[in-house]
Design an enzyme around this catalytic site. Structure first.
Site, PDB file in Angstrom:
ATOM      1  N   THR A  93       0.992  -1.066   0.058  1.00  0.00           N
ATOM      2  CA  THR A  93       0.062  -0.083   0.077  1.00  0.00           C
ATOM      3  C   THR A  93       0.831   1.431   0.103  1.00  0.00           C
ATOM      4  O   THR A  93       1.985   1.302   0.601  1.00  0.00           O
ATOM      5  CB  THR A  93      -0.849  -0.129   1.233  1.00  0.00           C
ATOM      6  N   ALA A 148       7.793   1.622   2.109  1.00  0.00           N
ATOM      7  CA  ALA A 148       8.277   1.677   3.403  1.00  0.00           C
ATOM      8  C   ALA A 148       8.203   3.137   3.857  1.00  0.00           C
ATOM      9  O   ALA A 148       8.545   4.062   3.001  1.00  0.00           O
ATOM     10  CB  ALA A 148       9.851   0.987   3.836  1.00  0.00           C
ATOM     11  N   LYS A 159       6.910   1.360   8.832  1.00  0.00           N
ATOM     12  CA  LYS A 159       5.293   1.320   7.945  1.00  0.00           C
ATOM     13  C   LYS A 159       4.121   1.725   8.484  1.00  0.00           C
ATOM     14  O   LYS A 159       4.133   1.872   9.948  1.00  0.00           O
ATOM     15  CB  LYS A 159       5.389  -0.078   7.395  1.00  0.00           C
ATOM     16  N   GLY A 161       2.573   4.897   7.565  1.00  0.00           N
ATOM     17  CA  GLY A 161       2.128   6.340   7.332  1.00  0.00           C
ATOM     18  C   GLY A 161       0.997   6.222   6.544  1.00  0.00           C
ATOM     19  O   GLY A 161       0.109   7.243   6.921  1.00  0.00           O
ATOM     20  N   GLU A 168      -0.549  -5.021   6.262  1.00  0.00           N
ATOM     21  CA  GLU A 168       0.583  -5.100   5.585  1.00  0.00           C
ATOM     22  C   GLU A 168       1.540  -6.330   6.225  1.00  0.00           C
ATOM     23  O   GLU A 168       2.229  -7.172   5.562  1.00  0.00           O
ATOM     24  CB  GLU A 168       1.353  -3.576   5.579  1.00  0.00           C
TER      25      GLU A 168
HETATM   26  O1  LIG Z   1       0.354   2.397   5.400  1.00  0.00           O
HETATM   27  C1  LIG Z   1       1.346   2.543   4.512  1.00  0.00           C
HETATM   28  C2  LIG Z   1       2.112   1.779   4.076  1.00  0.00           C
HETATM   29  O2  LIG Z   1       3.190   1.224   5.292  1.00  0.00           O
HETATM   30  C3  LIG Z   1       3.181   2.539   3.051  1.00  0.00           C
HETATM   31  O3  LIG Z   1       3.862   1.289   2.545  1.00  0.00           O
HETATM   32  C4  LIG Z   1       4.131   3.488   3.550  1.00  0.00           C
HETATM   33  O4  LIG Z   1       3.488   4.473   4.269  1.00  0.00           O
HETATM   34  C5  LIG Z   1       4.963   3.862   2.505  1.00  0.00           C
HETATM   35  O5  LIG Z   1       4.326   4.808   1.385  1.00  0.00           O
HETATM   36  P1  LIG Z   1       4.452   5.514   0.333  1.00  0.00           P
HETATM   37  O6  LIG Z   1       5.334   4.630  -0.608  1.00  0.00           O
HETATM   38  O7  LIG Z   1       3.618   6.241  -0.165  1.00  0.00           O
HETATM   39  O8  LIG Z   1       6.004   6.556   0.764  1.00  0.00           O
END
Ligand SMILES: O=C[C@H](O)[C@H](O)[C@H](O)COP(=O)(O)O
Length: 287
Positions: A93, A148, A159, A161, A168
């Site tokens: 995600t 991540a 993880k 965010g 996950e």
């Molecule tokens: O809950 C969200 C997940 O852990 C995402 O993999 C993480 O926040 C990284 O997201 P992004 O690729 O948008 O930086």
């Protein structure tokens, strides 16, 4: 031991990371010889950061979005040999995972289905005509690809965010191989600059917050956010984490915690990191 190969999108360098896996001294082998590119990785956060573009010298800089595209393309090459008509893969995600999903669409006839780590990912997969199945149906998956918020030299991560941490972590637990895709802004030596998310049962939120304060964190309620599981999120600020494996277990032992965003007991097996030299591939040393 190191090796290298090329993908369609970028040069991917293979590096077997020693234990403890050093970011800086580890040499990367390329066709031109040994270089020490990890030391040159820029460490910036935010959409405006940019990196030298080794693939196209006429365009000197790569944006964070371009780095995400590059690691998504590298992840496609990483999983391509694992695909087959009966194969179910795990999909993460976030904005980096979204780019991977969009590229996965071209391969949808080469594998059976996907397990999604969030409702948002399930929706995106289905929009591309990719079948989505439950984790309970799949049992295990040969590979899980996800982004991540932070990743350290041991391939331990923060993880969550995007509040998807619990699903996950479930998919990661059921995966034979976890491939993390990230731009260089996610690379840290010590986890904790990014606030650590903790998913809590709503009625336990205040209790868990008080317990987190005892551990040294400054928890902040992520107001207005409800997880896919109907729970709430506390984000732990000012919380540098020296021992991620121990802290992950300690926080998970607090009554009312569903899980926390430390992915340390089960970290990544492979990191595809987009930086100034293209995409570097780091592999966790076998135990
Ligand atoms: O809950 C969200 C997940 O852990 C995402 O993999 C993480 O926040 C990284 O997201 P992004 O690729 O948008 O930086």
């Amino acid at each position: 031991m190191a090796q290298s190969h090329a993908t369609n999108a970028c040069v991917t360098k293979h590096l077997l990371v020693a234990d403890p896996p050093p970011w800086r001294p580890a040499p990367l082998m390329t066709g031109q010889g040994t270089i020490n590119t990890a030391a040159e990785l820029a460490y910036n956060r935010g959409a405006s950061c940019a990196y030298p573009n080794s693939d196209n010298p006429k365009r000197a800089l790569m944006t964070q979005d371009e780095l995400k595209e590059a690691v998504a393309a590298a992840a496609i090459e990483e999983i391509r040999p694992l695909l087959g008509s009966e194969v179910i893969i795990g999909v993460g995600t976030g904005s980096t995972a979204d780019r991977f999903i969009d590229r996965l669409a071209a391969l949808r006839d080469d594998f059976k289905a996907a397990v999604a780590s969030s409702e948002a990912t399930a929706k995106r997969l289905k929009s591309h005509g990719i079948d989505v199945v439950e984790m309970n149906f799949a049992g295990t998956v040969p590979v899980y690809v996800d982004g991540a918020d932070e990743i350290n030299p041991r391939l331990e991560m923060i993880k969550g965010g995007g509040a998807a941490l619990t699903r996950e972590k479930i998919v990661a637990a059921c995966a034979q191989r976890f491939v993390c895709i990230a731009d260089a802004s996610k690379r840290v030596d010590v986890l904790g600059d990014f606030p650590l998310p903790v998913e809590v049962i709503p009625m336990a939120r205040s209790y868990v917050a008080r317990e987190l304060v005892k551990l040294g964190a400054t928890p902040v309620y992520r107001e207005g956010v409800v997880t896919d599981n109907g729970n709430q999120i506390l984000d732990c600020y000012e919380f540098m984490i020296e021992d991620p494996v121990a802290m992950e277990a300690r926080i998970n032992a607090i009554v009312g915690v569903v899980t926390n965003g430390l992915f340390a007991a089960r970290g990544a097996d492979v990191l595809l990191l987009g930086g100034p030299q293209g995409v570097e591939r780091f592999e966790k040393a076998p135990a």
